[in-house]
Design a protein around this motif. Structure first.
Motif, PDB file in Angstrom:
ATOM      1  N   VAL B 117       0.474  -0.900   0.079  1.00 51.48           N
ATOM      2  CA  VAL B 117      -0.019   0.091  -0.153  1.00 51.48           C
ATOM      3  C   VAL B 117       1.326   0.842   0.001  1.00 51.48           C
ATOM      4  N   ASP B 118       1.742   1.029   0.443  1.00 48.45           N
ATOM      5  CA  ASP B 118       2.883   2.106   0.975  1.00 48.45           C
ATOM      6  C   ASP B 118       3.246   2.157  -0.204  1.00 48.45           C
ATOM      7  N   ILE B 119       4.221   1.084  -1.196  1.00 47.54           N
ATOM      8  CA  ILE B 119       5.191   1.080  -2.342  1.00 47.54           C
ATOM      9  C   ILE B 119       3.616   1.883  -3.599  1.00 47.54           C
ATOM     10  N   PHE B 120       2.400   1.521  -3.647  1.00 43.36           N
ATOM     11  CA  PHE B 120       2.010   1.531  -4.620  1.00 43.36           C
ATOM     12  C   PHE B 120       1.458   2.928  -4.676  1.00 43.36           C
ATOM     13  N   GLU B 121       1.082   3.561  -3.995  1.00 42.92           N
ATOM     14  CA  GLU B 121       0.344   4.790  -2.851  1.00 42.92           C
ATOM     15  C   GLU B 121      -1.592   4.620  -2.686  1.00 42.92           C
ATOM     16  N   LEU B 147       1.836  -9.742  -7.016  1.00 38.89           N
ATOM     17  CA  LEU B 147       3.743  -9.416  -6.392  1.00 38.89           C
ATOM     18  C   LEU B 147       3.428 -10.148  -4.477  1.00 38.89           C
ATOM     19  N   LEU B 148       2.798 -10.049  -4.027  1.00 37.26           N
ATOM     20  CA  LEU B 148       2.106 -10.591  -2.622  1.00 37.26           C
ATOM     21  C   LEU B 148       2.606 -11.836  -2.087  1.00 37.26           C
ATOM     22  N   VAL B 161      -0.863  -0.181 -18.215  1.00 44.27           N
ATOM     23  CA  VAL B 161      -2.055   0.521 -19.221  1.00 44.27           C
ATOM     24  C   VAL B 161      -2.788   0.640 -18.393  1.00 44.27           C
ATOM     25  N   GLY B 162      -3.087   2.277 -18.201  1.00 47.14           N
ATOM     26  CA  GLY B 162      -3.813   3.130 -17.419  1.00 47.14           C
ATOM     27  C   GLY B 162      -3.049   3.814 -15.756  1.00 47.14           C
ATOM     28  N   LEU B 163      -1.744   3.212 -15.802  1.00 44.81           N
ATOM     29  CA  LEU B 163      -0.979   4.005 -15.270  1.00 44.81           C
ATOM     30  C   LEU B 163      -0.423   5.792 -14.810  1.00 44.81           C
ATOM     31  N   ASP B 164      -0.705   6.083 -14.551  1.00 48.64           N
ATOM     32  CA  ASP B 164       0.006   7.381 -14.215  1.00 48.64           C
ATOM     33  C   ASP B 164       1.897   7.575 -14.574  1.00 48.64           C
ATOM     34  N   PRO B 165       2.365   8.486 -14.827  1.00 48.34           N
ATOM     35  CA  PRO B 165       3.575   8.626 -15.232  1.00 48.34           C
ATOM     36  C   PRO B 165       4.141   8.283 -14.050  1.00 48.34           C
ATOM     37  N   ARG B 166       4.084   8.852 -12.590  1.00 42.35           N
ATOM     38  CA  ARG B 166       4.826   8.140 -11.684  1.00 42.35           C
ATOM     39  C   ARG B 166       4.681   6.786 -11.011  1.00 42.35           C
ATOM     40  N   SER B 167       3.171   6.538 -11.052  1.00 45.01           N
ATOM     41  CA  SER B 167       2.518   4.635 -11.478  1.00 45.01           C
ATOM     42  C   SER B 167       3.598   4.202 -12.159  1.00 45.01           C
ATOM     43  N   ALA B 168       3.931   4.817 -13.134  1.00 41.75           N
ATOM     44  CA  ALA B 168       4.574   3.721 -13.885  1.00 41.75           C
ATOM     45  C   ALA B 168       6.379   3.676 -13.768  1.00 41.75           C
ATOM     46  N   ARG B 169       6.609   4.733 -13.401  1.00 33.85           N
ATOM     47  CA  ARG B 169       8.232   4.726 -12.842  1.00 33.85           C
ATOM     48  C   ARG B 169       8.186   3.356 -12.231  1.00 33.85           C
ATOM     49  N   LEU B 170       7.223   4.030 -10.504  1.00 32.82           N
ATOM     50  CA  LEU B 170       7.280   2.435  -9.604  1.00 32.82           C
ATOM     51  C   LEU B 170       7.100   1.403  -9.545  1.00 32.82           C
ATOM     52  N   VAL B 171       6.715   0.746 -10.818  1.00 33.66           N
ATOM     53  CA  VAL B 171       5.825  -0.361 -11.386  1.00 33.66           C
ATOM     54  C   VAL B 171       7.743  -0.929 -11.889  1.00 33.66           C
ATOM     55  N   LYS B 172       7.962   0.075 -12.772  1.00 36.83           N
ATOM     56  CA  LYS B 172       9.571  -0.320 -14.002  1.00 36.83           C
ATOM     57  C   LYS B 172      10.546  -0.493 -12.822  1.00 36.83           C
ATOM     58  N   ASP B 173      10.326  -0.099 -11.951  1.00 36.12           N
ATOM     59  CA  ASP B 173      12.381   0.153 -11.283  1.00 36.12           C
ATOM     60  C   ASP B 173      11.839  -0.525  -9.948  1.00 36.12           C
ATOM     61  N   LEU B 174      10.113  -1.452  -9.560  1.00 38.11           N
ATOM     62  CA  LEU B 174      10.133  -2.548  -8.875  1.00 38.11           C
ATOM     63  C   LEU B 174      10.000  -3.609  -9.537  1.00 38.11           C
ATOM     64  N   LEU B 175      10.416  -3.967 -10.846  1.00 41.59           N
ATOM     65  CA  LEU B 175      10.428  -5.068 -12.038  1.00 41.59           C
ATOM     66  C   LEU B 175      11.815  -5.007 -12.206  1.00 41.59           C
ATOM     67  N   LYS B 176      12.775  -4.487 -12.417  1.00 40.56           N
ATOM     68  CA  LYS B 176      13.835  -4.204 -12.431  1.00 40.56           C
ATOM     69  C   LYS B 176      14.119  -4.823 -11.087  1.00 40.56           C
ATOM     70  N   LYS B 177      13.966  -4.679 -10.343  1.00 36.42           N
ATOM     71  CA  LYS B 177      14.179  -4.420  -9.272  1.00 36.42           C
ATOM     72  C   LYS B 177      15.032  -6.445  -8.630  1.00 36.42           C
ATOM     73  N   GLU B 196      13.191  -1.690 -24.488  1.00 35.68           N
ATOM     74  CA  GLU B 196      14.444  -0.847 -24.527  1.00 35.68           C
ATOM     75  C   GLU B 196      15.059  -0.737 -23.195  1.00 35.68           C
ATOM     76  N   GLU B 197      14.684  -0.279 -22.389  1.00 33.83           N
ATOM     77  CA  GLU B 197      14.847  -0.145 -21.070  1.00 33.83           C
ATOM     78  C   GLU B 197      14.960  -0.239 -20.446  1.00 33.83           C
ATOM     79  N   LEU B 198      14.208  -2.083 -20.412  1.00 33.72           N
ATOM     80  CA  LEU B 198      13.731  -3.292 -18.814  1.00 33.72           C
ATOM     81  C   LEU B 198      14.126  -4.693 -19.417  1.00 33.72           C
TER      82      LEU B 198
END
Lengths: 563, 235
Positions: B117-121, B147-148, B161-177, B196-198
């Motif tokens: 809840v904290d990570i995904f706000e 992920l649970l 799909v449907g994610l705002d840029p901030r949430s998309a960044r969060l998801v990308k970082d989390l998946l990479k991690k 290309e990025e991930l």
């Protein structure tokens, strides 16, 4: 008008596409559906014809009394159509996504109302119309009526009668939703439930069938005469009375008086059409917004917003998977007004039935009548189980809905899920049906062995109908449909219900002769071998087993299909 | 680890996926590309057990999805292309529900849900019913659900799909991690810049067949040649 016709044209094309789908599975479904519908219609026809002949020619109850009984039957029919339309109207006029789509188009709200009402009427009343037609054919054929009588009565009497029931339902619904914005839905729903119970109780209290029979029979054998002065004044303003009067005067050859009743029917229909049109223009959109606000605002129409005991964050005695599946089912049920409201209504009807049966004084000494009385009570109980199973068990797999992916992609055994749904439905149905069977058999003071027979047979029926509806509901699952009422009135559901009726017919056929013989021996000789009870029970058990396992295999097989 | 052995899926006579074979190693971030209707979602549905292959086999973490589905699914976290939820449940209830399906204890779930809840706000809406959610809110709840249980394999179908840029960044970082922690990710998307990025490796599917496979290198990431390659191969 052009838009309405276009929309109806699209809808009929969709329907025709389904009906003329010649792929093997669809063709099989359509043929089976048609066969079972025809068999049930034939059964109703035969029942209607033999009941008419029996009451008029063997019991000699007379034309007046017969048509008063018919009037009471039509009253129940009217309430059924009315209630069915109100429930389905709520789903189609206020909750369907199609309406959301249409509202966004340059399409007047009154026109949306007309399209959805017509759609709704044919959707919710087609089975009842079929049964009504079968009843009419049985009734008319016992009087050897010509072909045009059926055609005329169907289109000029039966359809307007059902339209009056449907229109009054939709008018009441629009008013209720508007009022709900001011008084709160909980009080309003309680009021509506009481209103329906009240109108049924008051009708039978004032018409008082027992005293009517006694009064008419005092004039025996002159029982075909008209005893209209015995009718309570309010009855003359009811559509069921007009239909019964139309039939009575038609059969008696007095067409002028028959036409008078038809006029009352037409004028009422016209009046209701005007009122519904005005209300639709004025209030449909406003009431739709009210209903939408309730939905968007966090499920305003819910008695159980928190449902503490079933919270998913609480632990329970079951393993985690079973625990969360059960809690989810209960929470979703309690938060869906159409679910618990319908259940509440059925519970109220049950209470009324038990209260009525308690006051019966059946001291039947004729074995045949005793058998009929026993089977009538048994059949009522079984119909109740069949209705509950159809309404609540059949849709249970479909209600997994679009979110079923999360169960199917998790390490959950699908047969395990199926059997959990079965047990979750079967246990409460078994308890309620056994209480009902015990209470009703005790109320009519039946023999102990018959009491046991009734309990065991009811357990078989509960097991079979729960299994059959879950199996059929899984086979015909519609995961895209969110509305449980529409799922329970779909083509697959009709097929399942008609199948249940065929099964119950077979059970009654198995029980009839042995039970009748058992009563004969008990009444005339004072004792009878228990074999007369045990053997048919074993046969019912075998039949139930076949139906149960067949339907469950079908359901389990269907679960393997791609989603 | 994910393996597809000559997988075919037919609907009637139409082959949506036709003889696809792939092997994706532990900790690899795999991008699955293709035009609309190419067979991406069908492949993913076979990997998650939602569809049964007409022929061939899908193995996840060494378990055949059809022959040993419970063991295979235990190690999968799945994000579908459309984030359908139970409309009458709140986001938090949905997360407890999914956690229960993976046999997580309530105490464990309580901690994990709070963490996500904290990570995904999602704190503002997680206790409201799903019927009130926007697409982005649904997507964040579904990502949390996937992920649970700390899956070894993540299968994600259009996760942004449907994610705002901030949430998309969060998801990308989390998946990479997650890939750095050894999680295998199978991602289907139309967003080439995300691939290309991930992604470490990509495959392009068209008309049910794999038409191109390659290991991503930094040169393509810098020059953005993937779009040209995709357009050229799928024209």
């Amino acid at each position: 008008m052009h838009e309405i016709l276009s929309a109806l044209n699209v809808k009929s094309s969709i329907f025709l596409k389904g009906a003329t789908d010649f792929r093997p599975a669809s063709l099989l479904k359509n043929i089976a559906s048609m066969l079972i519908s025809c068999s049930v219609a034939a059964g109703v026809f035969l029942l209607s014809r033999s009941a008419t002949v029996y009451l008029l020619q063997q019991e000699h109850i007379g034309m007046f009394l017969f048509h008063r009984f018919l009037s009471m039957l039509l009253y129940v029919f009217f309430i059924t159509v009315n209630l069915g339309n109100m429930i389905v109207c709520y789903a189609t006029l206020y909750r369907s996504e199609e309406v959301q789509f249409l509202v966004a188009l340059p399409f007047s709200h009154a026109k949306i109302f007309v399209v959805k009402f017509i759609d709704n009427f044919f959707y919710s009343s087609s089975t009842l119309l079929l049964l009504g037609l079968a009843l009419l054919l049985g009734y008319g054929s016992s009087f050897a009526m010509p072909w045009y009588f059926y055609l005329f009565t169907l289109f000029a009497v039966l359809v307007p009668f059902m339209l009056i029931a449907a229109l009054s339902a939709v008018i009441l619904l629009m008013i209720l939703i508007r009022v709900a914005a001011f008084v709160g839905i909980r009080w309003l729903l309680s009021g509506v439930a009481l209103l329906y119970m009240g109108v049924i109780y008051v009708y039978f209290y004032l018409t008082n069938p027992v005293s009517l029979v006694a009064e008419v029979m005092r004039h025996y054998p002159d029982v075909n005469a008209y005893f209209g002065y015995l009718d309570p004044p309010f009855v003359r303003y009811l559509p069921n009375h007009w239909v019964a009067e139309y039939l009575y005067w038609t059969m008696m050859g007095d067409h002028a008086r028959a036409v008078g009743n038809l006029l009352a029917l037409f004028l009422t229909l016209a009046g209701l059409l005007v009122v519904a049109g005005i209300l639709a223009r004025q209030y449909y959109y406003k009431s739709w917004l009210t209903a939408s606000d309730g939905r968007e605002g966090g499920g305003g129409i819910s008695l159980f917003r928190r449902a503490g005991a079933f919270r998913l964050d609480r632990g329970g005695p079951l393993p985690p998977q079973r625990d969360v599946l059960l809690r989810r089912d209960i929470l979703c049920f309690l938060r869906e007004p159409s679910q618990w409201l319908h259940l509440l209504l059925m519970a109220l009807l049950l209470v009324v039935f038990l209260a009525s049966i308690r006051s019966l004084e059946l001291k039947l000494t004729q074995p045949f009548l005793r058998t009929v009385s026993y089977l009538a009570v048994f059949l009522f109980n079984s119909f109740f189980v069949a209705s509950v199973a159809l309404r609540f068990v059949f849709p249970s797999m479909s209600l997994e809905g679009d979110a079923f992916w999360c169960v199917r992609s998790a390490p959950v055994s699908l047969p395990g899920l199926y059997w959990q749904k079965f047990v979750g439905a079967f246990l409460p149905i078994l308890v309620v049906s056994e209480v009902l069977a015990a209470a009703s058999t005790m109320a009519v003071k039946e023999y102990p062995s018959i009491f046991v027979l009734n309990l065991v047979c009811t357990a078989f029926v509960a097991l079979t109908l729960t299994g059959a509806n879950l199996g059929a509901g899984t086979y015909f699952a519609s995961y895209r449909e969110k509305n449980p009422i529409r799922i329970a009135s779909s083509q697959g559901a009709s097929l399942s219900f008609l199948g249940s009726m065929v099964y119950l017919g077979c059970v009654v056929a198995i029980l009839f002769l042995p039970v009748n013989r058992y009563f004969e021996l008990l009444i005339f000789r004072g004792s009878a071998s228990q074999a007369w009870v045990i053997l048919p029970l074993a046969a019912v058990g075998v039949l139930s087993g076949i139906v149960f396992f067949g339907a469950s295999a079908l359901g389990l097989l269907a679960l393997r299909k791609d989603q | 680890m994910i393996e597809l052995h000559n997988v075919t899926k037919k609907f009637g006579t139409f082959a949506a996926v036709d003889g696809v074979s792939l092997r994706i190693e532990r900790g690899q971030f795999f991008g699955f590309l293709g035009p609309n209707g190419a067979g991406k979602t069908t492949t993913i549905k076979m990997l998650t057990g939602l569809y049964a292959p007409t022929s061939g086999s899908c193995l996840v973490n060494g378990f055949d999805v059809q022959k040993n589905p419970l063991a295979a699914k235990q190690s999968i976290g799945y994000v579908p292309d459309q984030p359908f939820l139970y409309e009458k449940l709140t986001g938090r209830e949905f997360l407890y529900f999914v956690g229960g399906l993976f046999r997580l204890s309530k105490a464990d779930l309580r901690v994990r849900i709070e963490e996500y809840v904290d990570i995904f706000e999602t704190g503002d809406f997680v206790d409201k019913r799903a019927e009130e959610y926007s697409q982005g809110m649904r997507q964040r709840i579904v990502l949390t659900a996937a992920l649970l249980h700390d899956p070894k394999v993540l299968i994600v179908d259009e996760p942004m799909v449907g994610l705002d840029p901030r949430s998309a960044r969060l998801v990308k970082d989390l998946l990479k991690k997650r890939t750095e922690q050894g999680v295998t990710i199978f991602m289907s998307t139309h967003l080439l810049e995300i691939v290309e990025e991930l992604c470490d490796r990509i495959a392009i599917i068209q008309r049910g067949r794999i038409i191109h496979e390659e290991i991503q290198d930094s040169r393509k990431r810098e020059n953005g040649e993937l779009e040209a390659l995709f357009l050229d191969l799928t024209k």
